[in-house]
Design a protein around this motif. Structure first.
Motif, PDB file in Angstrom:
ATOM      1  N   ARG A 140       6.300  -4.795   6.359  1.00  0.00           N
ATOM      2  CA  ARG A 140       6.674  -4.239   5.057  1.00  0.00           C
ATOM      3  C   ARG A 140       5.418  -4.058   4.227  1.00  0.00           C
ATOM      4  NH1 ARG A 140      10.282  -7.277   0.361  1.00  0.00           N
ATOM      5  NH2 ARG A 140      10.642  -5.433  -0.934  1.00  0.00           N
ATOM      6  N   SER A 141       5.185  -2.844   3.766  1.00  0.00           N
ATOM      7  CA  SER A 141       4.042  -2.538   2.893  1.00  0.00           C
ATOM      8  C   SER A 141       2.726  -3.047   3.479  1.00  0.00           C
ATOM      9  CB  SER A 141       4.265  -3.136   1.498  1.00  0.00           C
ATOM     10  OG  SER A 141       5.448  -2.632   0.929  1.00  0.00           O
ATOM     11  N   GLY A 142       2.568  -2.870   4.796  1.00  0.00           N
ATOM     12  CA  GLY A 142       1.322  -3.243   5.446  1.00  0.00           C
ATOM     13  C   GLY A 142       1.180  -4.705   5.796  1.00  0.00           C
ATOM     14  N   VAL A 143       2.187  -5.516   5.485  1.00  0.00           N
ATOM     15  CA  VAL A 143       2.110  -6.964   5.710  1.00  0.00           C
ATOM     16  C   VAL A 143       3.158  -7.382   6.736  1.00  0.00           C
ATOM     17  CG1 VAL A 143       2.309  -9.249   4.642  1.00  0.00           C
ATOM     18  CG2 VAL A 143       1.269  -7.355   3.369  1.00  0.00           C
ATOM     19  N   THR A 199      -5.969   2.660  -1.057  1.00  0.00           N
ATOM     20  CA  THR A 199      -4.664   2.296  -0.506  1.00  0.00           C
ATOM     21  C   THR A 199      -4.835   1.390   0.709  1.00  0.00           C
ATOM     22  OG1 THR A 199      -3.688   4.381  -1.222  1.00  0.00           O
ATOM     23  CG2 THR A 199      -2.522   3.166   0.494  1.00  0.00           C
ATOM     24  N   THR A 200      -4.167   0.237   0.676  1.00  0.00           N
ATOM     25  CA  THR A 200      -4.189  -0.682   1.814  1.00  0.00           C
ATOM     26  C   THR A 200      -2.971  -0.397   2.683  1.00  0.00           C
ATOM     27  OG1 THR A 200      -5.332  -2.397   0.539  1.00  0.00           O
ATOM     28  CG2 THR A 200      -4.179  -3.096   2.542  1.00  0.00           C
ATOM     29  N   ALA A 201      -3.200   0.148   3.871  1.00  0.00           N
ATOM     30  CA  ALA A 201      -2.095   0.502   4.772  1.00  0.00           C
ATOM     31  C   ALA A 201      -1.669  -0.675   5.629  1.00  0.00           C
ATOM     32  CB  ALA A 201      -2.499   1.670   5.663  1.00  0.00           C
ATOM     33  N   VAL A 202      -2.634  -1.498   6.029  1.00  0.00           N
ATOM     34  CA  VAL A 202      -2.363  -2.689   6.834  1.00  0.00           C
ATOM     35  C   VAL A 202      -3.241  -3.811   6.300  1.00  0.00           C
ATOM     36  CG1 VAL A 202      -2.421  -3.730   9.131  1.00  0.00           C
ATOM     37  CG2 VAL A 202      -1.802  -1.322   8.886  1.00  0.00           C
ATOM     38  N   THR A 216       2.477  -3.835  26.082  1.00  0.00           N
ATOM     39  CA  THR A 216       2.942  -2.608  25.430  1.00  0.00           C
ATOM     40  C   THR A 216       3.191  -2.818  23.950  1.00  0.00           C
ATOM     41  OG1 THR A 216       4.003  -1.856  27.484  1.00  0.00           O
ATOM     42  CG2 THR A 216       4.766  -0.849  25.424  1.00  0.00           C
ATOM     43  N   PHE A 217       2.594  -1.939  23.140  1.00  0.00           N
ATOM     44  CA  PHE A 217       2.917  -1.825  21.710  1.00  0.00           C
ATOM     45  C   PHE A 217       3.864  -0.640  21.558  1.00  0.00           C
ATOM     46  CE2 PHE A 217      -0.914  -4.285  20.711  1.00  0.00           C
ATOM     47  CZ  PHE A 217      -0.508  -4.983  19.584  1.00  0.00           C
ATOM     48  N   TYR A 218       4.986  -0.874  20.918  1.00  0.00           N
ATOM     49  CA  TYR A 218       5.985   0.182  20.743  1.00  0.00           C
ATOM     50  C   TYR A 218       6.350   0.236  19.269  1.00  0.00           C
ATOM     51  CZ  TYR A 218      10.314   2.844  21.748  1.00  0.00           C
ATOM     52  OH  TYR A 218      11.300   3.805  21.811  1.00  0.00           O
ATOM     53  N   VAL A 219       6.154   1.391  18.643  1.00  0.00           N
ATOM     54  CA  VAL A 219       6.425   1.544  17.209  1.00  0.00           C
ATOM     55  C   VAL A 219       7.723   2.313  17.004  1.00  0.00           C
ATOM     56  CG1 VAL A 219       5.695   2.848  15.163  1.00  0.00           C
ATOM     57  CG2 VAL A 219       4.081   1.359  16.325  1.00  0.00           C
ATOM     58  N   THR A 220       8.573   1.801  16.125  1.00  0.00           N
ATOM     59  CA  THR A 220       9.812   2.497  15.778  1.00  0.00           C
ATOM     60  C   THR A 220      10.251   2.083  14.376  1.00  0.00           C
ATOM     61  OG1 THR A 220      12.125   2.880  16.421  1.00  0.00           O
ATOM     62  CG2 THR A 220      11.249   0.694  16.833  1.00  0.00           C
ATOM     63  N   HIS A 221      11.051   2.953  13.722  1.00  0.00           N
ATOM     64  CA  HIS A 221      11.675   2.585  12.456  1.00  0.00           C
ATOM     65  C   HIS A 221      13.117   2.154  12.684  1.00  0.00           C
ATOM     66  CE1 HIS A 221      13.053   6.715  13.092  1.00  0.00           C
ATOM     67  NE2 HIS A 221      14.096   6.373  12.384  1.00  0.00           N
ATOM     68  N   SER A 266       9.645   3.552   6.792  1.00  0.00           N
ATOM     69  CA  SER A 266       8.551   4.527   6.708  1.00  0.00           C
ATOM     70  C   SER A 266       7.502   4.040   5.712  1.00  0.00           C
ATOM     71  CB  SER A 266       9.095   5.891   6.254  1.00  0.00           C
ATOM     72  OG  SER A 266       9.992   6.395   7.214  1.00  0.00           O
ATOM     73  N   GLY A 267       6.241   4.175   6.099  1.00  0.00           N
ATOM     74  CA  GLY A 267       5.147   3.784   5.209  1.00  0.00           C
ATOM     75  C   GLY A 267       4.800   2.315   5.241  1.00  0.00           C
ATOM     76  N   CYS A 268       5.367   1.550   6.197  1.00  0.00           N
ATOM     77  CA  CYS A 268       5.103   0.107   6.210  1.00  0.00           C
ATOM     78  C   CYS A 268       3.787  -0.239   6.905  1.00  0.00           C
ATOM     79  CB  CYS A 268       6.254  -0.644   6.876  1.00  0.00           C
ATOM     80  SG  CYS A 268       6.347  -0.413   8.672  1.00  0.00           S
ATOM     81  N   GLY A 269       3.158   0.729   7.590  1.00  0.00           N
ATOM     82  CA  GLY A 269       1.861   0.477   8.226  1.00  0.00           C
ATOM     83  C   GLY A 269       1.912   0.316   9.727  1.00  0.00           C
ATOM     84  N   LYS A 270       3.101   0.438  10.325  1.00  0.00           N
ATOM     85  CA  LYS A 270       3.211   0.187  11.769  1.00  0.00           C
ATOM     86  C   LYS A 270       2.454   1.222  12.601  1.00  0.00           C
ATOM     87  CE  LYS A 270       7.815   2.375  11.849  1.00  0.00           C
ATOM     88  NZ  LYS A 270       7.767   2.807  10.440  1.00  0.00           N
ATOM     89  N   THR A 271       2.568   2.511  12.231  1.00  0.00           N
ATOM     90  CA  THR A 271       1.858   3.543  12.985  1.00  0.00           C
ATOM     91  C   THR A 271       0.353   3.445  12.757  1.00  0.00           C
ATOM     92  OG1 THR A 271       3.740   5.063  13.014  1.00  0.00           O
ATOM     93  CG2 THR A 271       1.564   6.032  13.275  1.00  0.00           C
TER      94      THR A 271
END
Length: 400
Positions: free
Chosen positions: A209-212, A17-20, A188-193, A39-44
């Protein structure tokens, strides 16, 4: 203080599985960069690679001019603020904030000075002797930020820090975090959905989106000039209305079902590629903000109106959300609100989108003085200078 650079950063798990995938980003010293996506796009995962909590499969991560791919988290000079605060319940606020400094064997006087300074910035001076259980959710989040601030790191990493707060407190904390970050001046890196959170806080926003990476730009640019259907549908609340349309043979109009909108000359000049789509299908985007009650307009609306059956009117005090239907087909992006579950899908488009039925739903954000009511036919004025066009095959914006 430092610049954080991600070059072709990639994460592939052992199961394949390629997450990023090939993530390129640069966060300047003092910049607030927001990573946003479903959710699941790879940001975290991307954030965890920067933190050193996930091993980097490929690519390069630099903090200032140092490659840190193989450095453990403690040696990367970063501070992370977690979703669940991660406070020690048996310690006071002051002890929680100063704990990392204690581990560095700083003197009590130096720790006290730094804790006091952070408490002033965060409005926690009166709570330094309290335990976390005696604090509100917003105060706990401030303590978690204080613990990061006193370390004076090269970069802050924040993973959905507001998701456990109620809606009212989230709005308040958005402003507080942005202000603290501005005063401290750390990359600062800030992750949110939450795209509203992203748009109101970030200097720049990276949509994934989908790691891209789909697009990275200033919030207003993402709203005004999205690169593709995904970004167009994801950014903006309510979501952009996306319809199947056909450009007229002469190129000066767009047909939506049985209705036609005039395409202004300025729009055609700004998007010369539209000429390639004469008498062909395109995806047309109309933001809810660019629809108005035609009855309230005092200008000539020739060629710039749509008629639709109103199914619901939501009165929000300062404005109305008008849900309507027109004859035609709505294009449903993966992250757009579903147009309906019982209509038949067709595969006319190949961009990963779907076209739904022969009744296209839409939302208009209009003046509260409007007399439009559910069950009636509404005549909506369209700001045709603000129409969006996308290639149905690729999903890319049709521009120059």
């Amino acid at each position: 203080m430092a610049t954080v650079t991600l070059q072709k950063l990639t994460k592939v798990y052992p199961n394949g599985t390629t997450a990023v995938s090939d993530l390129d980003l640069e966060v300047a010293d003092g910049e607030f960069m927001v990573l946003v996506g479903p959710s699941g796009c790879g940001k975290t995962t991307a954030l965890r690679m920067v933190a050193g909590l996930e091993k980097i499969t490929d690519g390069q991560l630099r903090i200032q001019n140092t490659v840190v791919n193989d450095l453990p988290p403690k040696d990367r000079d970063i501070a992370m603020v977690f979703q669940n605060y991660a406070l020690y319940p048996h310690m006071t606020v002051a002890e929680n904030i100063g704990f990392a400094l204690k581990l560095r064997r700083m003197s009590k006087q130096e720790i006290g000075r730094k804790v006091e300074a952070a408490a002033v910035v965060l409005g926690l001076r009166e709570h330094l002797e309290r335990k976390p259980a005696q604090l509100s959710g917003g105060q706990r989040q401030r303590v978690a930020m204080g613990r990061a601030i006193v370390r004076e790191p090269a970069a802050f990493l924040m993973d959905e820090p507001l998701s456990n707060l109620d809606a009212k407190l989230r709005v308040q904390m958005r402003a507080e975090i942005a202000e603290v970050q501005r005063r401290v001046g750390v990359a600062t890196f800030y992750v949110t959905h939450d795209q509203t959170e992203a748009m109101t806080m970030g200097h720049r926003v990276a949509v994934m989106r989908s790691g891209v990476l789909q697009q990275c730009d200033k919030p207003q640019t993402l709203y005004d000039d999205p690169d593709n259907l995904f970004v167009a549908a994801f950014i903006g609340s309510p979501s952009m209305n996306l319809y199947e349309g056909t450009v007229s043979p002469d190129g000066d109009g767009i047909r939506l079902g049985g209705q036609t909108l005039r395409i202004p000359a300025g729009v055609r000049q700004a998007r010369p590629r539209l000429g390639e789509f004469r008498d062909r299908k395109v995806v047309v985007g109309i933001r809810p903000d660019h629809l108005f009650d035609a009855a309230l307009q005092d200008r000539d609306l020739g060629g710039a109106t749509l008629e639709g059956e109103v199914s619901l009117v939501e009165a929000l005090g300062s404005e109305l959300m008008v849900h309507f239907q027109i004859e035609g087909a709505r294009v449903q992006s993966d992250d757009a609100e579903a147009a309906g579950e019982d209509v038949e899908e067709r595969s006319d488009f190949t961009s990963g989108e779907s076209v739904l039925g022969d009744q296209a739903t839409g939302i208009a954000r209009i003046e509260s003085s409007s007399q439009i009511r559910a069950g009636a036919t509404a005549r909506l004025a369209v700001d045709t200078e603000r129409l969006y066009f996308f290639d149905p095959a690729s999903g890319e914006a049709i521009r120059s």
